[in-house]
Design a protein around this motif. Structure first.
Motif, PDB file in Angstrom:
ATOM      1  N   GLY A  47       0.798  -1.213   0.000  1.00 31.76           N
ATOM      2  CA  GLY A  47       0.000   0.000   0.000  1.00 31.76           C
ATOM      3  C   GLY A  47       0.830   1.263   0.000  1.00 31.76           C
ATOM      4  O   GLY A  47       2.070   1.238   0.032  1.00 31.76           O
ATOM      5  N   ALA A  48       0.126   2.397  -0.038  1.00 28.77           N
ATOM      6  CA  ALA A  48       0.776   3.702   0.064  1.00 28.77           C
ATOM      7  C   ALA A  48       1.009   4.023   1.528  1.00 28.77           C
ATOM      8  O   ALA A  48       0.081   3.950   2.349  1.00 28.77           O
ATOM      9  CB  ALA A  48      -0.099   4.775  -0.576  1.00 28.77           C
ATOM     10  N   LEU A  49       2.246   4.363   1.872  1.00 24.71           N
ATOM     11  CA  LEU A  49       2.638   4.541   3.265  1.00 24.71           C
ATOM     12  C   LEU A  49       3.268   5.920   3.454  1.00 24.71           C
ATOM     13  O   LEU A  49       4.154   6.309   2.687  1.00 24.71           O
ATOM     14  CB  LEU A  49       3.609   3.439   3.676  1.00 24.71           C
ATOM     15  N   LEU A  50       2.819   6.606   4.467  1.00 26.95           N
ATOM     16  CA  LEU A  50       3.386   7.897   4.864  1.00 26.95           C
ATOM     17  C   LEU A  50       4.172   7.708   6.144  1.00 26.95           C
ATOM     18  O   LEU A  50       3.630   7.219   7.141  1.00 26.95           O
ATOM     19  CB  LEU A  50       2.267   8.908   5.084  1.00 26.95           C
ATOM     20  N   VAL A 101       5.062  18.826  11.557  1.00 29.54           N
ATOM     21  CA  VAL A 101       3.770  18.209  11.877  1.00 29.54           C
ATOM     22  C   VAL A 101       2.888  19.110  12.732  1.00 29.54           C
ATOM     23  O   VAL A 101       1.748  18.756  13.028  1.00 29.54           O
ATOM     24  CB  VAL A 101       3.955  16.837  12.549  1.00 29.54           C
ATOM     25  N   ARG A 102       3.397  20.273  13.121  1.00 33.26           N
ATOM     26  CA  ARG A 102       2.527  21.253  13.767  1.00 33.26           C
ATOM     27  C   ARG A 102       1.606  21.935  12.755  1.00 33.26           C
ATOM     28  O   ARG A 102       0.660  22.624  13.137  1.00 33.26           O
ATOM     29  CB  ARG A 102       3.362  22.307  14.500  1.00 33.26           C
ATOM     30  N   GLU A 103       1.910  21.748  11.489  1.00 37.40           N
ATOM     31  CA  GLU A 103       1.100  22.297  10.398  1.00 37.40           C
ATOM     32  C   GLU A 103       0.297  21.173   9.746  1.00 37.40           C
ATOM     33  O   GLU A 103       0.638  19.995   9.873  1.00 37.40           O
ATOM     34  CB  GLU A 103       2.014  22.958   9.356  1.00 37.40           C
ATOM     35  N   PRO A 104      -0.793  21.515   9.030  1.00 39.13           N
ATOM     36  CA  PRO A 104      -1.563  20.479   8.333  1.00 39.13           C
ATOM     37  C   PRO A 104      -0.679  19.651   7.404  1.00 39.13           C
ATOM     38  O   PRO A 104       0.234  20.177   6.755  1.00 39.13           O
ATOM     39  CB  PRO A 104      -2.603  21.283   7.544  1.00 39.13           C
ATOM     40  N   LEU A 105      -0.935  18.350   7.347  1.00 43.13           N
ATOM     41  CA  LEU A 105      -0.146  17.475   6.490  1.00 43.13           C
ATOM     42  C   LEU A 105      -0.382  17.836   5.025  1.00 43.13           C
ATOM     43  O   LEU A 105      -1.507  18.121   4.614  1.00 43.13           O
ATOM     44  CB  LEU A 105      -0.514  16.013   6.749  1.00 43.13           C
ATOM     45  N   ARG A 106       0.679  17.783   4.255  1.00 42.15           N
ATOM     46  CA  ARG A 106       0.633  18.248   2.864  1.00 42.15           C
ATOM     47  C   ARG A 106       0.203  17.127   1.916  1.00 42.15           C
ATOM     48  O   ARG A 106       0.811  16.866   0.884  1.00 42.15           O
ATOM     49  CB  ARG A 106       1.999  18.803   2.470  1.00 42.15           C
ATOM     50  N   LEU A 107      -0.874  16.446   2.280  1.00 38.48           N
ATOM     51  CA  LEU A 107      -1.456  15.392   1.458  1.00 38.48           C
ATOM     52  C   LEU A 107      -2.968  15.580   1.430  1.00 38.48           C
ATOM     53  O   LEU A 107      -3.547  16.101   2.393  1.00 38.48           O
ATOM     54  CB  LEU A 107      -1.138  14.000   2.016  1.00 38.48           C
ATOM     55  N   PRO A 108      -3.630  15.131   0.356  1.00 43.76           N
ATOM     56  CA  PRO A 108      -5.090  15.205   0.310  1.00 43.76           C
ATOM     57  C   PRO A 108      -5.727  14.162   1.212  1.00 43.76           C
ATOM     58  O   PRO A 108      -5.058  13.248   1.717  1.00 43.76           O
ATOM     59  CB  PRO A 108      -5.406  14.932  -1.167  1.00 43.76           C
ATOM     60  N   ALA A 109      -7.019  14.275   1.411  1.00 43.60           N
ATOM     61  CA  ALA A 109      -7.758  13.303   2.208  1.00 43.60           C
ATOM     62  C   ALA A 109      -7.719  11.926   1.534  1.00 43.60           C
ATOM     63  O   ALA A 109      -7.647  11.813   0.302  1.00 43.60           O
ATOM     64  CB  ALA A 109      -9.200  13.761   2.389  1.00 43.60           C
ATOM     65  N   ASP A 110      -7.732  10.880   2.374  1.00 41.26           N
ATOM     66  CA  ASP A 110      -7.803   9.492   1.896  1.00 41.26           C
ATOM     67  C   ASP A 110      -6.668   9.167   0.927  1.00 41.26           C
ATOM     68  O   ASP A 110      -6.868   8.486  -0.084  1.00 41.26           O
ATOM     69  CB  ASP A 110      -9.149   9.221   1.222  1.00 41.26           C
ATOM     70  N   ALA A 111      -5.463   9.634   1.234  1.00 39.01           N
ATOM     71  CA  ALA A 111      -4.340   9.506   0.299  1.00 39.01           C
ATOM     72  C   ALA A 111      -3.498   8.259   0.517  1.00 39.01           C
ATOM     73  O   ALA A 111      -2.845   7.789  -0.422  1.00 39.01           O
ATOM     74  CB  ALA A 111      -3.442  10.742   0.392  1.00 39.01           C
ATOM     75  N   VAL A 112      -3.477   7.723   1.740  1.00 39.17           N
ATOM     76  CA  VAL A 112      -2.546   6.636   2.050  1.00 39.17           C
ATOM     77  C   VAL A 112      -3.256   5.522   2.812  1.00 39.17           C
ATOM     78  O   VAL A 112      -4.303   5.722   3.430  1.00 39.17           O
ATOM     79  CB  VAL A 112      -1.335   7.139   2.864  1.00 39.17           C
ATOM     80  N   ASP A 113      -2.650   4.347   2.760  1.00 39.03           N
ATOM     81  CA  ASP A 113      -3.184   3.181   3.458  1.00 39.03           C
ATOM     82  C   ASP A 113      -2.606   3.022   4.861  1.00 39.03           C
ATOM     83  O   ASP A 113      -3.195   2.326   5.697  1.00 39.03           O
ATOM     84  CB  ASP A 113      -2.867   1.908   2.664  1.00 39.03           C
ATOM     85  N   ALA A 114      -1.455   3.640   5.109  1.00 41.79           N
ATOM     86  CA  ALA A 114      -0.782   3.461   6.388  1.00 41.79           C
ATOM     87  C   ALA A 114       0.016   4.708   6.724  1.00 41.79           C
ATOM     88  O   ALA A 114       0.537   5.386   5.836  1.00 41.79           O
ATOM     89  CB  ALA A 114       0.151   2.248   6.341  1.00 41.79           C
ATOM     90  N   LEU A 141      -5.569   9.205   5.960  1.00 41.46           N
ATOM     91  CA  LEU A 141      -5.718   7.751   5.849  1.00 41.46           C
ATOM     92  C   LEU A 141      -7.002   7.402   5.112  1.00 41.46           C
ATOM     93  O   LEU A 141      -8.051   8.014   5.306  1.00 41.46           O
ATOM     94  CB  LEU A 141      -5.763   7.109   7.231  1.00 41.46           C
ATOM     95  N   ARG A 142      -6.927   6.363   4.303  1.00 40.64           N
ATOM     96  CA  ARG A 142      -8.125   5.814   3.684  1.00 40.64           C
ATOM     97  C   ARG A 142      -8.924   5.035   4.737  1.00 40.64           C
ATOM     98  O   ARG A 142      -8.353   4.578   5.733  1.00 40.64           O
ATOM     99  CB  ARG A 142      -7.742   4.900   2.521  1.00 40.64           C
ATOM    100  N   PRO A 143     -10.232   4.885   4.546  1.00 40.52           N
ATOM    101  CA  PRO A 143     -11.017   4.071   5.485  1.00 40.52           C
ATOM    102  C   PRO A 143     -10.401   2.683   5.658  1.00 40.52           C
ATOM    103  O   PRO A 143     -10.008   2.032   4.685  1.00 40.52           O
ATOM    104  CB  PRO A 143     -12.391   3.995   4.803  1.00 40.52           C
ATOM    105  N   GLY A 144     -10.273   2.261   6.897  1.00 38.79           N
ATOM    106  CA  GLY A 144      -9.620   0.998   7.200  1.00 38.79           C
ATOM    107  C   GLY A 144      -8.116   1.091   7.298  1.00 38.79           C
ATOM    108  O   GLY A 144      -7.447   0.098   7.593  1.00 38.79           O
TER     109      GLY A 144
END
Length: 226
Positions: A47-50, A101-114, A141-144
């Motif tokens: 999966g996609a991992l951050l 990480v004190r700022e919003p994460l620079r990724l869209p919603a539901d972008a990664v699996d882990a 994170l994606r659902p699940g």
């Protein structure tokens, strides 16, 4: 911890890690941490991992080699450059983001699996900042999807030693740590599922030790409801 003190401490810690990574490239060695090796058993393969707080990338490289599509973040450009250089030398495709990480994460919603973070959560982050960070992790994170993080806890030998900054944060040898209580772990797991709804409805909390002191940590696993 007041706002001014928090900003000053954050700036000092960023400078601390920039100096440290510059003076000691690859300071944690080539081998992945025990936590990374354990974490892959909780993640969906491939999966996609951050990774948050990837440093010079010893764990991020391990995840790439295990087939994950990795985005590595850190607030230290020096550490990320070291990681990217090692990845290029091995012909591995990776993505890096300079991220406080004190700022919003620079990724869209539901972008990664882990999402994985080894000792990032127990840096000089206030409780309010940690709550906001976990909210951002849940957003990307994606659902699940699964979050695994580690943090030094109040049973650690350095808890209460050195300079106290309030809110569970103690500075020893120039390095500030937010020592986790079990109450803090449970607070950060709120909203990640109702008790009894699945194996990760309540956080899985595993104690372990690392290093020569040794540092005493918890590895926490929790899953976004799907």
């Amino acid at each position: 911890m007041g706002e001014a003190l928090g900003e000053a401490l954050a700036r000092a810690q960023r400078e601390y890690w920039e100096r440290t990574y510059t003076a000691h490239p690859g300071m944690y060695g080539e081998r992945p941490s025990e936590s990374a090796v354990q974490a892959v058993t909780a993640f969906r393969p491939g999966g996609a991992l951050l990774e948050l707080g990837a440093g010079h990338g010893r764990d991020a490289l391990y995840f790439v080699r295990r087939g994950f599509a990795v985005t590595a973040t850190d607030f230290s450009p020096v550490g990320l450059d070291q990681f990217a250089g090692r990845a290029r030398a091995e012909g591995l495709a990776v993505s890096t983001l300079v991220q406080d990480v004190r700022e919003p994460l620079r990724l869209p919603a539901d972008a990664v699996d882990a999402v994985y973070a080894h000792m990032l959560f127990c840096m000089a982050l206030s409780t309010d900042e940690l709550v906001a960070l976990v909210g951002e992790v849940r957003r990307v994170l994606r659902p699940g999807g699964t979050l695994v993080y580690t943090g030094r806890h109040t049973g650690d030998a350095h808890f209460g030693a050195g300079t106290g900054h309030g809110d569970g944060i103690w500075e020893h040898g120039g390095f500030a740590v937010h020592f986790f209580s079990r109450e803090l772990v449970d607070r950060l797991a709120e909203g990640w599922g109702a008790p009894g709804s699945g194996p990760f409805a309540e956080p899985s909390v595993e104690p372990f030790e690392e290093g020569e002191l040794p540092r005493r940590l918890w590895r926490v696993t929790q899953r976004k409801p799907g």
